[in-house]
Design an enzyme around this catalytic site. Structure first.
Site, PDB file in Angstrom:
ATOM      1  N   ASN A 140       0.827  -1.305  -0.083  1.00 27.47           N
ATOM      2  CA  ASN A 140      -0.044  -0.132  -0.053  1.00 27.47           C
ATOM      3  C   ASN A 140       1.014   1.462  -0.029  1.00 27.47           C
ATOM      4  OD1 ASN A 140      -2.571  -1.605   0.132  1.00 27.47           O
ATOM      5  ND2 ASN A 140      -2.028  -1.615   2.225  1.00 27.47           N
ATOM      6  N   ARG A 141       1.737   1.121  -0.530  1.00 29.31           N
ATOM      7  CA  ARG A 141       2.938   2.422  -0.676  1.00 29.31           C
ATOM      8  C   ARG A 141       3.353   2.726   0.847  1.00 29.31           C
ATOM      9  NH1 ARG A 141       3.330   0.138  -4.657  1.00 29.31           N
ATOM     10  NH2 ARG A 141       2.929   1.068  -6.663  1.00 29.31           N
TER      11      ARG A 141
END
Ligand code: FMN
Length: 215
Positions: A192-193
């Site tokens: 999710n970055r």
């Protein structure tokens, strides 16, 4: 031409980096990562790194070189001191090194000051190189314009004859630089970055300050 790469997406899930379990000394973390990547992550030339310099024209320039040694003092690579990067470093020693090990989802960025290593150390490394690489080093005025490939090949042949049966000495304009780090950032890709980034900064008392950075 319009090449849209917006759909290139990858989830990073191979590791984590927590302030609680990293060593106080960044060179130790560098070594842990280097050894792990080299032995488990199927990377070609784990020691290939990008070095960015500030050129005499004021522009930054990056290119790949090979890390040949690292110690608690710094990171060593070899080059032609009269090359574009060599001249840039001698005018402004502030450089940036970076490693990107794709298969391990890891990046390391190192800011530091470059300086020439002692001549006897460059001599020792030059002697250890295969003869073909020694001849290549004396053949190429790295970064100068050449008319064509034949010019280089003819020069190599002439030098092969000249040095037949003789030892090749290291030319004065070829040798090592050591980059003494002032800041190292370790980046580990996460889902999710929300990647992990830990930065080490050298303090005036030579201790390292550790901080987590937002991804
Ligand atoms: C994988 C790889 C390794 C390289 N290793 C070195 C090196 O150790 N030393 C070096 O001077 N150039 C090396 N080069 C060539 C440099 O990237 C660059 O072309 C050259 O040093 C001239 O750069 P400059 O004109 O900016 O000084 C390597 C290139 C690649 C792709």
């Amino acid at each position: 031409m319009n090449a849209d790469l917006g759909n290139y997406r990858k989830s990073y899930e191979k590791g984590e980096l927590l302030l609680d379990n990293v060593p106080e000394n960044p060179i130790e973390l560098f070594r842990n990562w280097f050894v792990e990547v080299d032995s488990h992550f199927n990377v070609d030339e784990t020691n290939a790194m990008t070095i960015s310099t500030i050129g005499l024209d004021g522009y930054p320039k990056s290119r790949v070189v090979l890390l040949k040694k690292y110690t608690h003092e710094g990171f060593i690579f070899y080059t032609n001191y009269n090359s574009e990067k060599g001249k840039a470093i001698l005018a402004n020693p502030n450089v940036c090194l970076s490693f990107f090990w794709h298969s391990a989802e890891r990046q390391i960025i190192i800011k530091g000051k470059a300086e020439k290593i002692a001549e006897n150390l460059s001599d020792g490394y030059f002697e250890s190189r295969p003869r073909g690489s020694q001849l290549g080093a004396i053949t190429s005025n790295q970064s100068e314009v050449v008319k064509d490939r034949a010019e280089l090949e003819n020069k190599l042949k002439a030098l092969e004859l000249k040095f037949e049966g003789k030892e090749i000495e290291r030319p004065n304009n070829w040798g090592g630089f050591i980059i003494k780090p002032v800041e190292l950032e370790f980046w580990q890709g996460r889902p999710n970055r929300l990647h992990d980034r830990i930065r080490y900064q050298l303090q005036e008392d030579y201790n390292w300050k550790l901080e987590r950075l937002a991804p």
